[in-house]
Motif scaffolding. Structure first.
Motif, mmCIF file in Angstrom:
data_model
loop_
_atom_site.group_PDB
_atom_site.id
_atom_site.type_symbol
_atom_site.label_atom_id
_atom_site.label_comp_id
_atom_site.label_asym_id
_atom_site.label_seq_id
_atom_site.Cartn_x
_atom_site.Cartn_y
_atom_site.Cartn_z
ATOM 1 N N GLU A 91 0.837 -1.198 0.000
ATOM 2 C CA GLU A 91 0.000 0.000 0.000
ATOM 3 C C GLU A 91 0.874 1.250 0.000
ATOM 4 O O GLU A 91 0.606 2.208 -0.718
ATOM 5 C CB GLU A 91 -0.910 -0.024 1.222
ATOM 6 C CG GLU A 91 -2.285 0.539 0.932
ATOM 7 C CD GLU A 91 -3.226 0.379 2.116
ATOM 8 O OE1 GLU A 91 -3.356 -0.760 2.621
ATOM 9 O OE2 GLU A 91 -3.806 1.397 2.544
ATOM 10 N N HIS A 95 1.156 4.274 -2.918
ATOM 11 C CA HIS A 95 1.031 5.709 -2.646
ATOM 12 C C HIS A 95 2.288 6.469 -3.067
ATOM 13 O O HIS A 95 2.200 7.591 -3.569
ATOM 14 C CB HIS A 95 0.700 5.953 -1.164
ATOM 15 C CG HIS A 95 -0.750 5.700 -0.859
ATOM 16 N ND1 HIS A 95 -1.728 6.650 -1.041
ATOM 17 C CD2 HIS A 95 -1.388 4.581 -0.428
ATOM 18 C CE1 HIS A 95 -2.914 6.142 -0.725
ATOM 19 N NE2 HIS A 95 -2.731 4.883 -0.345
ATOM 20 N N ALA A 98 2.031 6.696 -6.889
ATOM 21 C CA ALA A 98 0.978 7.626 -7.319
ATOM 22 C C ALA A 98 1.383 9.069 -7.019
ATOM 23 O O ALA A 98 1.151 9.964 -7.838
ATOM 24 C CB ALA A 98 -0.345 7.276 -6.620
ATOM 25 N N GLN A 131 -9.381 -0.157 -3.743
ATOM 26 C CA GLN A 131 -8.144 0.558 -3.388
ATOM 27 C C GLN A 131 -7.523 1.254 -4.602
ATOM 28 O O GLN A 131 -7.084 2.398 -4.515
ATOM 29 C CB GLN A 131 -7.123 -0.460 -2.869
ATOM 30 C CG GLN A 131 -6.836 -0.387 -1.390
ATOM 31 C CD GLN A 131 -5.662 -1.324 -1.060
ATOM 32 O OE1 GLN A 131 -4.587 -1.241 -1.627
ATOM 33 N NE2 GLN A 131 -5.898 -2.234 -0.131
ATOM 34 N N LEU A 135 -7.077 5.199 -5.330
ATOM 35 C CA LEU A 135 -5.742 5.736 -5.608
ATOM 36 C C LEU A 135 -5.777 6.675 -6.819
ATOM 37 O O LEU A 135 -5.256 7.796 -6.762
ATOM 38 C CB LEU A 135 -4.785 4.569 -5.876
ATOM 39 C CG LEU A 135 -3.302 4.883 -5.815
ATOM 40 C CD1 LEU A 135 -2.854 5.033 -4.375
ATOM 41 C CD2 LEU A 135 -2.493 3.781 -6.494
#
Ligand code: C2E
Ligand code: CA
Ligand code: CA
Ligand code: CA
Length: 279
Positions: A91, A95, A98, A131, A135
Motif C-alpha cells: 500500500e 502511494h 501515485a 483501493q 488511488l
C-alpha cells in the motif's frame, strides 16, 4: 537415519543465528511498514523494441535500514509475503508511486505507464479494486497510468475469481502483465481466458537464448502464442547486444534490462528519461 540427521541439523548453532537474523529483520520490516522510513521506489525503463521509445517503467521497492544497510528485495519481499507485511508495504509503495506520478505531471513531465508488482496476498485482498480506484481518484491520475504485474502461479488458483478481479482492473484501464512468464506451471491454453494485456518472458530464458535450444524454443512458443492472442511481450533481463539481436526474430514488443537501463531512483529517472519532454 536420514531423518535423524535432519533433526540434528535443526539444532546447529548457525541455524539459530539464521533464525535470529530473520526475526530481527522481520521486526525491523514491521517498523518500516508502520512508519515508511527507509522505503524508496526505483524505476526501471521499458523501451519499445522497434522504435526505441520509452514505453513504461517498473516500480521496484527498495529498503534501507540503519543497521542492516540496503536489504535486497530478494530477501525482504519473501519475508514480507510470509508475514503478511506485504499488505501495508504494498500500500505504501502504491502511494509513493501515485504521489510521484502526480508530482511529475504537475511539473509538466510526461511519465510513462508504471507497472507495480502485486503478490498473491495483495491480489486476493477483497478490496484491491476499490483501493486502486481510490488511488486514481486521490492522486488525480489519468486512466491507465498505473498497471500491475502478477505471476502466473497466482492466477492458477481460483481461476474464475482471478478472471473476475482482472476484469474489474481492466475496466479501470489498468494494464496487466504476467510476470516471469514461462517459469510457472500454466498450460498455455488457460491464458486465452485471462483478460491480461502483456506477457513478460522471464529473464532466465532471455539469458540462455543463444546457448540453449530449449530456451529458444520456449521464447518462440511464448512469443508466437502472444502474437496470436494479441498480447504485448516484454523481454526482461536483456543484458547484452547479442541477446537483443537474438530477440529480433520473435514477436517482442518491449525491452527491459541492464542493457537499456538499470532501476534508478525517481530523480535520476526523471533526469535521464523525462527531461526532454519538459514543456
Ligand atoms: P521481478 O518482478 O522479476 O523484477 C525484476 C528484477 O530483475 C529486479 O530485481 C530488477 O532489478 C532485476 N533486473 C532488471 N533488469 C535486469 C538485468 O538485465 N539483469 C539482471 N540480472 N537483473 C535485472 P529487484 O529489484 O532486486 O527485485 C527482485 C524481485 O523482488 C522482483 O522481481 C519482484 O518479484 C520483487 N519485488 C520488487 N519490488 C516489489 C514490490 O514492490 N512488490 C512486490 N510484491 N514484489 C516486489
Ligand atoms: Ca516484475
Ligand atoms: Ca520479472
Ligand atoms: Ca523475477
Amino acid at each position: 537415519k536420514q531423518e535423524g540427521r535432519n533433526t540434528f541439523r535443526l539444532f546447529r548453532p548457525e541455524m539459530h543465528q539464521q533464525e535470529h537474523r530473520r526475526l530481527e529483520l522481520e521486526t525491523a520490516l514491521r517498523n518500516t511498514a508502520e512508519t515508511g522510513e527507509g522505503l524508496a521506489v526505483h524505476y526501471q525503463p521499458l523501451f519499445d523494441r522497434d522504435s526505441g521509445e520509452l514505453q513504461g517503467a517498473e516500480a521496484l521497492l527498495r529498503w534501507h535500514h540503519p543497521q542492516f544497510g540496503q536489504v535486497s528485495p530478494a530477501d525482504f519481499i519473501p519475508l514480507a509475503e510470509r508475514s503478511g507485511l506485504i499488505l501495508p508495504l504494498g500500500e505504501r509503495l502504491m502511494h509513493l508511486v501515485a504521489g510521484q506520478l502526480r508530482d511529475w505531471l504537475a511539473d509538466g513531465l510526461t511519465p510513462p505507464r508504471i507497472a507495480v508488482n502485486l503478490s498473491a496476498r495483495q491480489f486476493w485482498q477483497s478490496d484491491l479494486v476499490a483501493q486502486v480506484q481510490e488511488l486514481y481518484a486521490a492522486y488525480g491520475l489519468p486512466p491507465g497510468q498505473i498497471g500491475f504485474e502478477l505471476t502466473e502461479s497466482l492466477l492458477l488458483d481460483k481461476h474464475q475469481q482471478a478472471i473476475h478481479t482482472l476484469q474489474a482492473l481492466r475496466e479501470l484501464d489498468c494494464f496487466i502483465a504476467i510476470d516471469d512468464f514461462g517459469t510457472g506451471y500454466s498450460s498455455l491454453s488457460y491464458l486465452q481466458e485471462l483478460p491480461v494485456t502483456t506477457l513478460k518472458i522471464d529473464r532466465s530464458f532471455i539469458q540462455k537464448l543463444g546457448e540453449s535450444r530449449g530456451s529458444a524454443a520456449i521464447v518462440a512458443a511464448v512469443t508466437g502464442l502472444a502474437k496470436e492472442l494479441g498480447l504485448r511481450v516484454v523481454a526482461e533481463g536483456v543484458e547484452t547486444e547479442a541477446q537483443l539481436a537474438a530477440l529480433s526474430r520473435y514477436h517482442v514488443t518491449l525491452i527491459q534490462g541492464y542493457l537499456t537501463g538499470h532501476p534508478v531512483d525517481a530523480e535520476t529517472f526523471a533526469n535521464h528519461y523525462l527531461d526532454t519532454q519538459r514543456v
